[in-house]
Design a protein around this motif. Structure first.
Motif, mmCIF file in Angstrom:
data_model
loop_
_atom_site.group_PDB
_atom_site.id
_atom_site.type_symbol
_atom_site.label_atom_id
_atom_site.label_comp_id
_atom_site.label_asym_id
_atom_site.label_seq_id
_atom_site.Cartn_x
_atom_site.Cartn_y
_atom_site.Cartn_z
ATOM 1 N N GLY A 86 0.815 -1.089 -0.045
ATOM 2 C CA GLY A 86 0.044 0.073 -0.069
ATOM 3 C C GLY A 86 0.985 1.324 -0.139
ATOM 4 O O GLY A 86 2.016 1.163 -0.186
ATOM 5 N N TRP A 87 0.176 2.297 0.348
ATOM 6 C CA TRP A 87 1.016 3.605 -0.002
ATOM 7 C C TRP A 87 1.583 4.064 1.725
ATOM 8 O O TRP A 87 0.952 3.656 2.681
ATOM 9 N N PHE A 88 2.813 4.550 1.522
ATOM 10 C CA PHE A 88 3.053 5.058 2.902
ATOM 11 C C PHE A 88 4.339 6.203 2.451
ATOM 12 O O PHE A 88 4.645 6.349 1.348
ATOM 13 N N TRP A 89 4.649 6.888 3.404
ATOM 14 C CA TRP A 89 5.699 7.964 3.223
ATOM 15 C C TRP A 89 6.734 7.661 4.278
ATOM 16 O O TRP A 89 6.392 8.094 5.519
ATOM 17 N N ASP A 90 7.900 7.402 3.875
ATOM 18 C CA ASP A 90 9.033 7.141 5.011
ATOM 19 C C ASP A 90 9.861 8.165 4.598
ATOM 20 O O ASP A 90 10.077 8.595 3.482
ATOM 21 N N ILE A 91 10.560 8.761 5.627
ATOM 22 C CA ILE A 91 11.904 9.696 5.547
ATOM 23 C C ILE A 91 12.929 9.293 6.572
ATOM 24 O O ILE A 91 12.696 8.840 7.639
ATOM 25 N N THR A 92 14.344 9.832 5.904
ATOM 26 C CA THR A 92 15.379 9.186 6.814
ATOM 27 C C THR A 92 15.910 10.503 7.672
ATOM 28 O O THR A 92 15.982 11.501 7.140
ATOM 29 N N HIS A 93 16.139 10.336 8.877
ATOM 30 C CA HIS A 93 16.732 11.312 9.621
ATOM 31 C C HIS A 93 17.740 10.497 10.607
ATOM 32 O O HIS A 93 18.065 9.395 10.908
ATOM 33 N N ILE A 94 18.829 11.505 11.282
ATOM 34 C CA ILE A 94 19.769 11.128 11.797
ATOM 35 C C ILE A 94 19.387 10.994 13.604
ATOM 36 O O ILE A 94 18.472 11.559 13.941
ATOM 37 N N CYS A 95 19.675 9.754 14.106
ATOM 38 C CA CYS A 95 19.579 9.724 15.482
ATOM 39 C C CYS A 95 19.988 10.765 16.184
ATOM 40 O O CYS A 95 21.275 11.044 16.244
ATOM 41 N N ALA A 96 19.436 11.183 17.296
ATOM 42 C CA ALA A 96 19.970 12.115 18.142
ATOM 43 C C ALA A 96 20.923 11.670 18.692
ATOM 44 O O ALA A 96 21.413 10.451 19.217
ATOM 45 N N THR A 97 22.131 12.661 19.120
ATOM 46 C CA THR A 97 23.391 12.455 19.661
ATOM 47 C C THR A 97 23.476 12.163 21.309
ATOM 48 O O THR A 97 24.325 11.573 21.624
ATOM 49 N N SER A 98 21.799 12.342 21.735
ATOM 50 C CA SER A 98 21.941 12.333 23.113
ATOM 51 C C SER A 98 21.565 10.797 23.450
ATOM 52 O O SER A 98 21.804 10.501 24.428
ATOM 53 N N ALA A 99 21.109 9.924 22.666
ATOM 54 C CA ALA A 99 20.477 8.683 23.145
ATOM 55 C C ALA A 99 20.443 7.859 21.622
ATOM 56 O O ALA A 99 19.753 8.459 20.825
ATOM 57 N N SER A 100 20.701 6.579 22.182
ATOM 58 C CA SER A 100 20.490 5.564 20.862
ATOM 59 C C SER A 100 18.959 5.180 20.796
ATOM 60 O O SER A 100 18.228 5.250 21.880
ATOM 61 N N LEU A 101 18.672 4.729 19.578
ATOM 62 C CA LEU A 101 17.298 4.480 19.341
ATOM 63 C C LEU A 101 17.380 2.987 19.129
ATOM 64 O O LEU A 101 16.432 2.254 18.505
ATOM 65 N N LEU A 102 18.371 2.051 19.506
ATOM 66 C CA LEU A 102 18.729 0.674 19.123
ATOM 67 C C LEU A 102 17.422 -0.250 19.606
ATOM 68 O O LEU A 102 16.991 -1.251 18.981
ATOM 69 N N THR A 103 16.859 0.380 20.666
ATOM 70 C CA THR A 103 15.666 -0.569 21.219
ATOM 71 C C THR A 103 14.472 0.071 21.094
ATOM 72 O O THR A 103 13.321 -0.009 21.727
ATOM 73 N N LYS A 104 14.278 1.094 20.200
ATOM 74 C CA LYS A 104 12.973 2.049 20.116
ATOM 75 C C LYS A 104 12.164 1.807 18.786
ATOM 76 O O LYS A 104 11.345 2.399 18.216
ATOM 77 N N GLN A 105 12.428 0.772 18.039
ATOM 78 C CA GLN A 105 11.935 0.282 16.596
ATOM 79 C C GLN A 105 10.271 0.457 17.003
ATOM 80 O O GLN A 105 9.911 -0.417 17.965
ATOM 81 N N PHE A 106 9.600 0.966 16.045
ATOM 82 C CA PHE A 106 8.109 0.970 15.917
ATOM 83 C C PHE A 106 7.861 1.931 17.394
ATOM 84 O O PHE A 106 6.387 1.852 17.679
ATOM 85 N N TYR A 107 8.158 2.771 17.919
ATOM 86 C CA TYR A 107 8.010 3.977 18.734
ATOM 87 C C TYR A 107 7.770 5.248 17.981
ATOM 88 O O TYR A 107 8.383 5.479 16.834
ATOM 89 N N GLY A 108 6.939 5.889 18.429
ATOM 90 C CA GLY A 108 6.579 7.330 18.034
ATOM 91 C C GLY A 108 7.845 8.266 18.296
ATOM 92 O O GLY A 108 8.506 8.243 19.320
ATOM 93 N N VAL A 109 8.326 9.174 17.427
ATOM 94 C CA VAL A 109 9.349 9.950 17.554
ATOM 95 C C VAL A 109 9.016 11.387 17.480
ATOM 96 O O VAL A 109 8.200 11.791 16.629
ATOM 97 N N ALA A 110 9.972 12.351 17.788
ATOM 98 C CA ALA A 110 9.642 13.830 17.751
ATOM 99 C C ALA A 110 11.158 14.226 16.934
ATOM 100 O O ALA A 110 12.094 13.541 17.018
ATOM 101 N N LEU A 111 10.971 15.636 16.786
ATOM 102 C CA LEU A 111 12.161 16.205 16.132
ATOM 103 C C LEU A 111 12.879 16.936 17.502
ATOM 104 O O LEU A 111 12.345 17.442 18.144
#
Length: 140
Positions: A6-31
């Motif tokens: 189906g349709w979707f919109w994905d965009i690539t961003h750098i992970c913040a330098t303050s915390a790893s997102l290694l365990t945060k797949q499928f979590y909501g994120v903010a900028l």
């Protein structure tokens, strides 16, 4: 075998330098308000106000600090659901402060989409549900 399409919109961003997102797949994120080497704002988890307007998308992978990660902005995505309440099938979904999906049931909450699956309050932490992201709007 189930196939997602189906349709979707994905965009690539750098992970913040303050915390790893290694365990945060499928979590909501903010900028983040910080700047990344590519000039774009990096993504973060657990931002103050993530459920009240700071929501940007749902992290689709597991980037380490300073590495790129894919954020789903629109379309169907898996999300980690909160274990502290039920989620109604077809009901509006918002986020808790940790970026987990939860039922939107209070006026003023920012709705990020609709749940495609119901979930009881007895669900274990880390349970995945399908959510159709529709863009944020105010509940009520």
């Amino acid at each position: 075998m189930a196939v997602q399409s189906g349709w979707f919109w994905d965009i690539t961003h750098i992970c913040a330098t303050s915390a790893s997102l290694l365990t945060k797949q499928f979590y909501g994120v903010a900028l983040s308000s910080a700047s990344a080497p590519d000039g774009w704002a990096p993504v973060i988890i657990g931002s103050t106000g993530i459920g009240t307007g700071a929501f940007y998308g749902v992290l689709q992978d597991t980037p380490d600090v300073g590495r790129p990660g894919t954020v789903r902005k629109l379309g169907v995505t898996k999300m980690v659901a909160t274990s502290s309440g039920s989620i109604l099938q077809g009901g509006p979904v918002t986020l808790n402060a940790s970026g987990q999906a939860m039922n939107a049931d209070t006026t003023g909450m920012v709705v990020i989409g609709r749940s495609l699956q119901g979930l009881t309050a007895a669900a274990s932490s880390g349970t995945l549900i399908a959510v159709a992201l529709s863009g944020p709007y105010i509940y009520g």
